[in-house]
Design a protein around this motif. Structure first.
Motif, mmCIF file in Angstrom:
data_model
loop_
_atom_site.group_PDB
_atom_site.id
_atom_site.type_symbol
_atom_site.label_atom_id
_atom_site.label_comp_id
_atom_site.label_asym_id
_atom_site.label_seq_id
_atom_site.Cartn_x
_atom_site.Cartn_y
_atom_site.Cartn_z
ATOM 1 N N CYS A 49 5.680 -6.543 -7.566
ATOM 2 C CA CYS A 49 4.579 -7.331 -6.998
ATOM 3 C C CYS A 49 3.673 -6.400 -6.210
ATOM 4 C CB CYS A 49 5.108 -8.440 -6.094
ATOM 5 S SG CYS A 49 3.809 -9.516 -5.428
ATOM 6 N N GLN A 50 2.474 -6.199 -6.707
ATOM 7 C CA GLN A 50 1.512 -5.311 -6.060
ATOM 8 C C GLN A 50 0.238 -6.073 -5.737
ATOM 9 O OE1 GLN A 50 1.032 -1.209 -7.744
ATOM 10 N NE2 GLN A 50 2.147 -2.051 -9.469
ATOM 11 N N SER A 51 -0.413 -5.675 -4.683
ATOM 12 C CA SER A 51 -1.701 -6.265 -4.355
ATOM 13 C C SER A 51 -2.748 -5.730 -5.326
ATOM 14 C CB SER A 51 -2.103 -5.912 -2.923
ATOM 15 O OG SER A 51 -2.443 -4.547 -2.825
ATOM 16 N N PRO A 52 -3.817 -6.482 -5.574
ATOM 17 C CA PRO A 52 -4.879 -5.999 -6.456
ATOM 18 C C PRO A 52 -5.444 -4.650 -6.014
ATOM 19 C CG PRO A 52 -5.161 -8.330 -6.034
ATOM 20 C CD PRO A 52 -4.063 -7.867 -5.129
ATOM 21 N N LEU A 53 -5.570 -4.440 -4.708
ATOM 22 C CA LEU A 53 -6.114 -3.166 -4.222
ATOM 23 C C LEU A 53 -5.167 -2.008 -4.531
ATOM 24 C CD1 LEU A 53 -7.706 -4.161 -0.798
ATOM 25 C CD2 LEU A 53 -8.871 -3.615 -2.949
ATOM 26 N N GLU A 54 -3.856 -2.268 -4.460
ATOM 27 C CA GLU A 54 -2.888 -1.232 -4.810
ATOM 28 C C GLU A 54 -2.974 -0.903 -6.292
ATOM 29 O OE1 GLU A 54 -0.537 0.665 -3.055
ATOM 30 O OE2 GLU A 54 -1.845 0.040 -1.408
ATOM 31 N N ILE A 55 -3.158 -1.931 -7.099
ATOM 32 C CA ILE A 55 -3.302 -1.706 -8.547
ATOM 33 C C ILE A 55 -4.546 -0.876 -8.833
ATOM 34 C CG2 ILE A 55 -3.717 -2.848 -10.760
ATOM 35 C CD1 ILE A 55 -2.032 -5.195 -9.720
ATOM 36 N N LEU A 56 -5.668 -1.212 -8.197
ATOM 37 C CA LEU A 56 -6.904 -0.457 -8.397
ATOM 38 C C LEU A 56 -6.758 0.985 -7.906
ATOM 39 C CD1 LEU A 56 -9.528 -3.122 -7.266
ATOM 40 C CD2 LEU A 56 -9.015 -2.422 -9.612
ATOM 41 N N LYS A 57 -6.004 1.172 -6.846
ATOM 42 C CA LYS A 57 -5.827 2.495 -6.260
ATOM 43 C C LYS A 57 -4.945 3.390 -7.125
ATOM 44 C CE LYS A 57 -3.938 4.774 -2.133
ATOM 45 N NZ LYS A 57 -3.297 4.531 -0.803
ATOM 46 N N ASN A 58 -3.920 2.809 -7.747
ATOM 47 C CA ASN A 58 -2.898 3.619 -8.415
ATOM 48 C C ASN A 58 -2.961 3.616 -9.937
ATOM 49 O OD1 ASN A 58 -1.659 4.297 -5.894
ATOM 50 N ND2 ASN A 58 -0.678 2.281 -5.863
ATOM 51 N N CYS A 59 -3.848 2.832 -10.524
ATOM 52 C CA CYS A 59 -3.891 2.780 -11.985
ATOM 53 C C CYS A 59 -4.356 4.120 -12.559
ATOM 54 C CB CYS A 59 -4.805 1.652 -12.461
ATOM 55 S SG CYS A 59 -6.577 1.913 -12.172
ATOM 56 N N GLU A 60 -3.941 4.409 -13.780
ATOM 57 C CA GLU A 60 -4.330 5.644 -14.449
ATOM 58 C C GLU A 60 -5.785 5.580 -14.907
ATOM 59 O OE1 GLU A 60 -1.625 6.193 -17.638
ATOM 60 O OE2 GLU A 60 0.094 6.682 -16.358
ATOM 61 N N ASP A 61 -6.342 6.742 -15.212
ATOM 62 C CA ASP A 61 -7.688 6.784 -15.795
ATOM 63 C C ASP A 61 -7.610 6.364 -17.254
ATOM 64 O OD1 ASP A 61 -8.673 7.658 -13.412
ATOM 65 O OD2 ASP A 61 -8.860 9.763 -14.000
#
Length: 295
Positions: free
Chosen positions: A199-211
Motif C-alpha cells: 500500500c503506497q501513497s500516490p506521491l510515493e508511487i510518482l516518486k519511485n516509479c521507473e522511467d
C-alpha cells in the motif's frame, strides 16, 4: 448514496395487447411496435425522419428489421441498435452521457428514450446506471472489497473507510483502505497508507516509479512511467508505445505524458509533435496530486 439524476416521467412508451396483423403489441404514443424479439418504428410516425441506408449504430452487424430513423446528429439508427449502443456506453465504458458512435455528438436522455423506444423497465435501468456512473466519476466512490457495494468516502484526509453493510453483517466494525482496497490494517485515522503490504501513497508511487522509454517519440529521456492526470489527479501509466499523448479513463481528458499539458495546448506550442519531444522538455516528477475542479 441515493436519489436520482432527474425526475423524468416514466412509462412514456406504453404497450397494449390489442393485436394487429403481426400480433405484436402497439406503443400507444408513437404507434411503433414492440415484440419479444425486436422493437420497430411505425412507418406512420410523423415525429421521425426515416432514411434509406445502413443502421449506423449496428456495430455488431445484427441486421435489425426496423426502419432507419435519423438522430439529431444525422446518423441513422433502429430502436434496437440504439438501445444496444447506449447500454454498451453505460456498462462497458461507464459513461454518464450518451454520445453517437460515429461523430461523438451528445444525445439527451429524452432523445435516447424516444428513439430507442425505451420501455419503462429500460428507462429505470438506464437512469440507475447513469446515476451510478456519475457518482463514481463526480463523487469519491469505490467498491467495498468485502461486500462489493459502493461506498462514498466522507473524510478525504483519512484512508480508513467503514462499510456499514459489512459492519451490520459481521456485527463488528469493518474498515477497508481507500488506497489499496484491502481490509484495513494499522492505526486510524491515516492519510498516507495502511499497513497492508504494497500500500503506497500516490506521491510515493510518482516518486519511485521507473522511467519509461517512449519507443516511437524522439528526443525524450527521463520521463516517469506514471503520471497524475493534470485534470483530475488519477494515476495514469504509459506503456511506451505509440505517441506521447494519453487519455485519462476517469475525466476523459487527453494530455501529453511528456510536458503534462492538455493535448490541445501542447499541440498549439508544438504543432504536429505527437512523436517529438515538447519544446518545454520533459516535465519533472510531480510532487503534488492535481484536484479535479468539477464545475
Amino acid at each position: 448514496m441515493g436519489g436520482k439524476l432527474s425526475k423524468k416521467k416514466k412509462g412514456k412508451i406504453k404497450t397494449t395487447s390489442e393485436p394487429h396483423d403481426s400480433q405484436e403489441p402497439r406503443c400507444e404514443e408513437s404507434d411503433s411496435w414492440i415484440s419479444d424479439e425486436e422493437k420497430c418504428y411505425s412507418p406512420g410516425d410523423p415525429t421521425l425522419q426515416f432514411v434509406d441506408g445502413e443502421d449506423e449504430m449496428d456495430f455488431l452487424y445484427i441486421g435489425y428489421k426496423s426502419l432507419r430513423a435519423k438522430m439529431s446528429c444525422g446518423h441513422a439508427v433502429t430502436p434496437m441498435s440504439l438501445t444496444d449502443h447506449c447500454r454498451r456506453l453505460l456498462d462497458d465504458e461507464g459513461v454518464c452521457r450518451f454520445v453517437c458512435g460515429k461523430c461523438d455528438a451528445e444525445w439527451s436522455f429524452e432523445e435516447v428514450s424516444k428513439m430507442a423506444l425505451l420501455t419503462p423497465e429500460e428507462v429505470e435501468e438506464f437512469e440507475k446506471k447513469l446515476f451510478i456512473n456519475a457518482a463514481r466519476d463526480l463523487l469519491d466512490v469505490k467498491e467495498c472489497p468485502g461486500c462489493k457495494s459502493r461506498v462514498v468516502r466522507n473524510d478525504l484526509n483519512d484512508l480508513s473507510v467503514e462499510c456499514t453493510e459489512c459492519t451490520a453483517r459481521e456485527r463488528t466494525t469493518y474498515m477497508f483502505c481507500w488506497q489499496c482496497l484491502k481490509k484495513w490494517k494499522g492505526p486510524v485515522p491515516r492519510s498516507d497508507h495502511c499497513d497492508n503490504d504494497g500500500c503506497q501513497s500516490p506521491l510515493e508511487i510518482l516518486k519511485n516509479c521507473e522511467d519509461v522509454v517512449l519507443s516511437s517519440v524522439t528526443g525524450v529521456t527521463g520521463c516517469p512511467s506514471i503520471r497524475a492526470c493534470p485534470t483530475c489527479g488519477m494515476l495514469v501509466v504509459h506503456d511506451g508505445t505509440k505517441c506521447k499523448n494519453i487519455g485519462c479513463t476517469q475525466c476523459k481528458v487527453e494530455f501529453c505524458f511528456v510536458c503534462l499539458k492538455i493535448t490541445t495546448e501542447c499541440l498549439k506550442l508544438n504543432p504536429q509533435s505527437w512523436y517529438k519531444v515538447c519544446s518545454t522538455g520533459v516535465a519533472p516528477r510531480q510532487t503534488s496530486i492535481p484536484v479535479w475542479q468539477i464545475s
